[in-house]
Design a protein around this motif. Structure first.
Motif, PDB file in Angstrom:
ATOM      1  N   SER A 105       0.943  -1.261  -0.016  1.00 12.59           N
ATOM      2  CA  SER A 105       0.024  -0.039  -0.055  1.00 12.59           C
ATOM      3  C   SER A 105       0.824   1.214   0.007  1.00 12.59           C
ATOM      4  CB  SER A 105      -0.898   0.137   1.311  1.00 12.59           C
ATOM      5  OG  SER A 105      -0.183   0.497   2.506  1.00 12.59           O
ATOM      6  N   LYS A 106       0.169   2.372  -0.209  1.00 11.81           N
ATOM      7  CA  LYS A 106       1.045   3.743  -0.325  1.00 11.81           C
ATOM      8  C   LYS A 106       1.389   4.160   1.247  1.00 11.81           C
ATOM      9  CE  LYS A 106      -0.632   5.439  -4.694  1.00 11.81           C
ATOM     10  NZ  LYS A 106       0.977   5.045  -5.393  1.00 11.81           N
ATOM     11  N   ASP A 107       0.830   3.370   2.171  1.00 11.86           N
ATOM     12  CA  ASP A 107       1.267   3.726   3.554  1.00 11.86           C
ATOM     13  C   ASP A 107       2.300   2.550   4.051  1.00 11.86           C
ATOM     14  OD1 ASP A 107      -0.763   5.848   3.575  1.00 11.86           O
ATOM     15  OD2 ASP A 107      -2.176   4.446   3.803  1.00 11.86           O
ATOM     16  N   PHE A 108       2.865   1.801   3.183  1.00 12.04           N
ATOM     17  CA  PHE A 108       4.038   1.073   3.715  1.00 12.04           C
ATOM     18  C   PHE A 108       4.931   1.567   4.690  1.00 12.04           C
ATOM     19  CE2 PHE A 108       6.146   2.945   0.045  1.00 12.04           C
ATOM     20  CZ  PHE A 108       7.525   3.180   0.583  1.00 12.04           C
ATOM     21  N   LYS A 109       5.329   0.848   5.753  1.00 14.18           N
ATOM     22  CA  LYS A 109       6.172   1.229   6.809  1.00 14.18           C
ATOM     23  C   LYS A 109       7.759   1.146   6.523  1.00 14.18           C
ATOM     24  CE  LYS A 109       7.659   0.503  11.635  1.00 14.18           C
ATOM     25  NZ  LYS A 109       7.630  -0.096  12.541  1.00 14.18           N
ATOM     26  N   ILE A 110       8.609   1.737   6.620  1.00 12.91           N
ATOM     27  CA  ILE A 110      10.072   1.628   6.375  1.00 12.91           C
ATOM     28  C   ILE A 110      10.582   1.117   7.595  1.00 12.91           C
ATOM     29  CG2 ILE A 110      12.327   2.746   5.790  1.00 12.91           C
ATOM     30  CD1 ILE A 110      10.701   4.934   4.272  1.00 12.91           C
ATOM     31  N   ILE A 111      11.197   0.057   7.579  1.00 10.80           N
ATOM     32  CA  ILE A 111      11.885  -0.718   9.062  1.00 10.80           C
ATOM     33  C   ILE A 111      13.280  -0.161   9.011  1.00 10.80           C
ATOM     34  CG2 ILE A 111      10.177  -2.209   9.174  1.00 10.80           C
ATOM     35  CD1 ILE A 111      12.243  -4.215   7.962  1.00 10.80           C
ATOM     36  N   THR A 112      13.835   0.126  10.331  1.00 10.99           N
ATOM     37  CA  THR A 112      15.322   0.325  10.394  1.00 10.99           C
ATOM     38  C   THR A 112      15.887  -0.887  10.352  1.00 10.99           C
ATOM     39  OG1 THR A 112      15.038  -0.009  12.928  1.00 10.99           O
ATOM     40  CG2 THR A 112      14.569   2.264  11.912  1.00 10.99           C
ATOM     41  N   ASN A 113      17.319  -0.700  10.466  1.00 10.08           N
ATOM     42  CA  ASN A 113      18.308  -2.000  10.541  1.00 10.08           C
ATOM     43  C   ASN A 113      17.771  -2.857  11.830  1.00 10.08           C
ATOM     44  OD1 ASN A 113      19.524  -1.567   7.922  1.00 10.08           O
ATOM     45  ND2 ASN A 113      21.267  -0.162   8.989  1.00 10.08           N
ATOM     46  N   GLU A 114      17.942  -2.194  12.611  1.00 11.60           N
ATOM     47  CA  GLU A 114      17.625  -2.852  14.100  1.00 11.60           C
ATOM     48  C   GLU A 114      16.304  -3.514  14.137  1.00 11.60           C
ATOM     49  OE1 GLU A 114      18.257   0.234  14.010  1.00 11.60           O
ATOM     50  OE2 GLU A 114      20.278   0.242  14.735  1.00 11.60           O
ATOM     51  N   GLU A 115      15.112  -2.965  13.336  1.00  4.96           N
ATOM     52  CA  GLU A 115      13.859  -3.734  13.311  1.00  4.96           C
ATOM     53  C   GLU A 115      13.867  -5.086  12.240  1.00  4.96           C
ATOM     54  OE1 GLU A 115      10.859  -0.260  14.013  1.00  4.96           O
ATOM     55  OE2 GLU A 115      11.852  -0.281  12.256  1.00  4.96           O
ATOM     56  N   ALA A 116      14.829  -4.697  11.054  1.00  2.12           N
ATOM     57  CA  ALA A 116      14.960  -5.690  10.212  1.00  2.12           C
ATOM     58  C   ALA A 116      15.672  -6.848  10.968  1.00  2.12           C
ATOM     59  CB  ALA A 116      15.921  -5.495   9.084  1.00  2.12           C
ATOM     60  N   ALA A 117      16.639  -6.650  11.822  1.00  2.00           N
ATOM     61  CA  ALA A 117      17.483  -7.770  12.706  1.00  2.00           C
ATOM     62  C   ALA A 117      16.423  -8.438  13.620  1.00  2.00           C
ATOM     63  CB  ALA A 117      18.420  -7.267  13.108  1.00  2.00           C
ATOM     64  N   GLU A 118      15.598  -7.736  14.084  1.00  2.00           N
ATOM     65  CA  GLU A 118      14.777  -8.434  14.821  1.00  2.00           C
ATOM     66  C   GLU A 118      13.711  -9.206  14.311  1.00  2.00           C
ATOM     67  OE1 GLU A 118      12.248  -5.556  17.037  1.00  2.00           O
ATOM     68  OE2 GLU A 118      14.185  -4.466  18.033  1.00  2.00           O
ATOM     69  N   ILE A 119      13.055  -8.816  13.119  1.00  2.00           N
ATOM     70  CA  ILE A 119      12.462  -9.799  12.290  1.00  2.00           C
ATOM     71  C   ILE A 119      13.284 -11.047  11.720  1.00  2.00           C
ATOM     72  CG2 ILE A 119      11.289  -9.931   9.939  1.00  2.00           C
ATOM     73  CD1 ILE A 119      10.452  -6.854  10.421  1.00  2.00           C
ATOM     74  N   LEU A 120      14.309 -10.725  11.274  1.00  2.00           N
ATOM     75  CA  LEU A 120      15.068 -12.180  10.819  1.00  2.00           C
ATOM     76  C   LEU A 120      15.366 -12.908  12.094  1.00  2.00           C
ATOM     77  CD1 LEU A 120      17.739  -9.801   8.851  1.00  2.00           C
ATOM     78  CD2 LEU A 120      16.116 -11.885   7.926  1.00  2.00           C
ATOM     79  N   ASN A 121      15.820 -12.382  13.189  1.00  2.00           N
ATOM     80  CA  ASN A 121      16.185 -13.325  14.441  1.00  2.00           C
ATOM     81  C   ASN A 121      14.855 -14.199  14.828  1.00  2.00           C
ATOM     82  OD1 ASN A 121      18.794 -13.174  14.936  1.00  2.00           O
ATOM     83  ND2 ASN A 121      18.502 -11.210  15.474  1.00  2.00           N
ATOM     84  N   LYS A 122      13.590 -13.391  14.677  1.00  2.00           N
ATOM     85  CA  LYS A 122      12.223 -13.873  15.094  1.00  2.00           C
ATOM     86  C   LYS A 122      11.838 -15.286  14.025  1.00  2.00           C
ATOM     87  CE  LYS A 122       7.482 -12.949  16.096  1.00  2.00           C
ATOM     88  NZ  LYS A 122       6.326 -11.883  16.020  1.00  2.00           N
ATOM     89  N   ILE A 123      12.355 -14.932  12.967  1.00  2.00           N
ATOM     90  CA  ILE A 123      12.019 -16.079  11.770  1.00  2.00           C
ATOM     91  C   ILE A 123      12.952 -17.171  12.094  1.00  2.00           C
ATOM     92  CG2 ILE A 123      12.220 -16.477   9.239  1.00  2.00           C
ATOM     93  CD1 ILE A 123      11.789 -13.602   8.696  1.00  2.00           C
ATOM     94  N   VAL A 124      14.286 -16.946  12.222  1.00  2.00           N
ATOM     95  CA  VAL A 124      15.131 -17.923  12.879  1.00  2.00           C
ATOM     96  C   VAL A 124      14.576 -18.631  13.945  1.00  2.00           C
ATOM     97  CG1 VAL A 124      17.540 -18.679  13.771  1.00  2.00           C
ATOM     98  CG2 VAL A 124      17.051 -16.730  11.816  1.00  2.00           C
ATOM     99  N   GLU A 125      14.080 -17.934  14.846  1.00  2.00           N
ATOM    100  CA  GLU A 125      13.641 -18.896  16.220  1.00  2.00           C
ATOM    101  C   GLU A 125      12.570 -19.691  15.859  1.00  2.00           C
ATOM    102  OE1 GLU A 125      12.188 -17.505  20.444  1.00  2.00           O
ATOM    103  OE2 GLU A 125      13.391 -16.262  19.355  1.00  2.00           O
ATOM    104  N   GLU A 126      11.461 -19.133  15.178  1.00  5.34           N
ATOM    105  CA  GLU A 126      10.209 -19.670  15.035  1.00  5.34           C
ATOM    106  C   GLU A 126      10.126 -20.627  13.881  1.00  5.34           C
ATOM    107  OE1 GLU A 126       7.444 -16.589  14.038  1.00  5.34           O
ATOM    108  OE2 GLU A 126       7.137 -15.941  16.050  1.00  5.34           O
ATOM    109  N   GLY A 127      11.259 -20.639  12.898  1.00  2.00           N
ATOM    110  CA  GLY A 127      11.142 -21.770  11.944  1.00  2.00           C
ATOM    111  C   GLY A 127      12.298 -22.587  12.304  1.00  2.00           C
TER     112      GLY A 127
END
Length: 520
Positions: A106-128
């Protein structure tokens, strides 16, 4: 209106008033390239009649964009529609000129910081329950994977990095998220029609990467003029972008006309000639010779920091504002040490690599920042610390060493009047050698004064000296009376604690929130 251009020198004016379609302006350090960019916009607007929404100016930092915007306000009431970093312009284009819904955003997409990106990646690693090596470098792993490197560092076999990357893309799309690189890639991939831009001006072009250049080509139409500005001698990010020869590529691809800005207005001739000796080129200078460059050897990093503290206090006593003093270093861990010492007596801004220096600029404080973060800034006085072999250069591999030399060149040329360089004999940082960098030996002998700091204090001794000195300077000589200890004299006070010397009980330290004595 033509008279406003009379203040430009001949080199600047030729570049500003050129009608060539493709231009590569090689600007020597401190030669007024920002001035050229501003007057180029004024020339296009006032003389050539180009509307402001048809001019795009791309900068390397938000600070540079803010400076250009502020200076243009002196001449133009309206603002450029497209002025900012590649990321900010890509963000604007995506929201205004792309049908994002076709691609799941959407045109309201959110830009994530490097710290937020790292959190998402680590969560994927943990849950998967994914198997990922070097998880502490997870963003670097993703960056390397996108460059085609499945293995990282000393890895011998593959892990689940590909699965992680695919899941990361899926999570971002499902949650309407883009990271910084997505802004460039998606803008390049999703933009299906040329923007009606007549002139594109790119600052700090030497650190533009190929993906960003492809975005420019996607934006530009057949009739778009492209004007790039920069200094190949200040290329300090090719380790990340792999694009050291970006100027040559642009010139070859577009048969661009080359102009130069060879005159340095920023630094004294002493500093300019020292910098020129590093790169083996002539840099013309408008200023006279100034103070010689001090090269100082110290016992260790703590003695080095204590020396810097003493020198800054001397400079402050001479009337130099703290805002005009910077301490530069190769690694952030060096900054931790010097901040620990300096902040006990001086106001300091420790600017981390991902922070914006402009956010600190209003406060009267010494600036502490890495050599990389210092790019584009200038100070009246500069200290470059830890100039040891093994730190500057951090590696002797040829391609790395060449860039390290350019990084040292950038550091030296931040100084306008006073430059001090130091190294340590007993380093405790990983990789440091206990002797000065080869780059120090490249500086002309007649421009430097070498000296040795003979005070070899230990860390605890330095802390004691700083504490005693601060207690002395903060002593209020106020008398207090305490219910238990009787009368005493305040010897130290700050916003949190108060220290009182009682005749019968010695020194006692109290937290102010629980302090019950009364002043008399």
């Amino acid at each position: 209106m033509q008279e406003i251009f009379d203040k430009l020198n001949s080199f600047q004016r030729i570049a500003v008033e050129t009608d060539e379609k493709y231009v590569a302006l090689k600007a020597s350090v401190g030669s007024g390239k920002t001035t050229v960019i501003i007057y180029r916009v004024l020339y296009l607007y006032f003389i050539k009649g180009i509307p402001l929404d048809k001019i795009m100016v791309v900068t390397f930092t938000n600070k540079a964009a803010d400076e250009i915007r502020d200076r243009l306000k002196n001449y133009i009431n309206d603002e450029l529609k497209y002025l900012g970093t590649f990321h900010s312009i890509a963000n604007k284009i995506l929201r205004e000129n792309v049908e994002l819904e076709r691609y799941g955003y959407s045109k309201d997409f959110k830009i994530i910081t490097n710290e937020e990106a790292a959190e998402i990646l680590n969560k994927i690693v943990e849950e998967g329950k994914l198997k990922i090596k070097y998880k502490s470098k997870i963003l670097k792993r993703i960056e390397e994977f996108k460059s085609g490197n499945v293995l990282y560092a000393n890895m011998k076999k593959q892990d689940d990095i590909k699965k992680l990357y695919e899941e990361y893309k899926k999570v971002k799309l499902e949650n309407d998220l883009m990271d910084y690189e997505d802004l460039i890639v998606n803008c390049k991939d999703f933009l299906n029609s040329k923007l009606d831009i007549m002139h594109i001006i790119i600052d700090e072009f030497q650190d533009t990467d190929y993906m960003q250049l492809e975005l420019v080509e996607k934006i530009a139409g057949e009739n778009t003029n492209i004007f790039v500005v920069g200094d190949p001698n200040q290329t300090i990010y090719s380790f990340r972008t792999g694009t050291y020869r970006i100027f040559d590529r642009f010139i070859d691809r577009y048969k661009a006309t080359i102009y130069e800005l060879p005159i340095n207005y920023r630094s004294t001739k002493t500093i300019t000639e020292a910098a020129a000796a590093l790169i083996g080129e002539k840099i013309y200078c408008e200023r006279e010779y100034g103070e010689p460059i001090r090269i100082t050897a110290h016992y260790d990093a703590f003695n080095e920091a204590n020396y810097v503290l003493r020198r800054i206090k001397e400079l402050k006593d001479k009337g130099i504002n703290l805002n005009d003093i910077a301490v530069l270093f190769r690694r952030q861990i060096q900054g931790e040490v010097v901040y620990d010492v300096l902040s006990r007596e001086l106001d300091c801004d420790f600017i981390k690599d991902n922070e914006k220096p402009v956010a600190h600029s209003d406060r009267q404080a010494v600036k502490l920042l890495t050599l990389h973060s210092s790019k584009g800034l200038e100070f009246r006085c500069v200290f470059i610390i830890g100039v040891n072999e093994g730190n500057i250069p951090i590696s002797n591999k040829r391609e790395i060493e060449e860039e390290e030399l350019r990084l040292f060149f950038v550091g030296i040329t931040r100084a306008k009047e006073i430059l001090e360089i130091s190294y340590i004999k007993s380093p405790s940082f990983f990789g440091f050698k206990g002797y000065k960098s080869q780059y120090i030996s490249m500086l002309p002998k007649d421009l430097v004064i070498e000296q040795r700091n003979e005070s070899n204090y230990t860390l605890s001794e330095i802390y004691d000296m700083l504490r005693l000195e601060k207690e002395k300077s903060n002593s209020t000589k106020n008398k207090v009376v305490h219910k238990k200890y009787g009368e005493g004299i305040v010897v130290y006070e700050d916003e949190n604690i108060i220290k009182v010397r009682f005749e019968a009980y010695g020194e006692k330290e109290f937290l102010k929130m629980f302090y019950s004595a009364e002043f008399i």
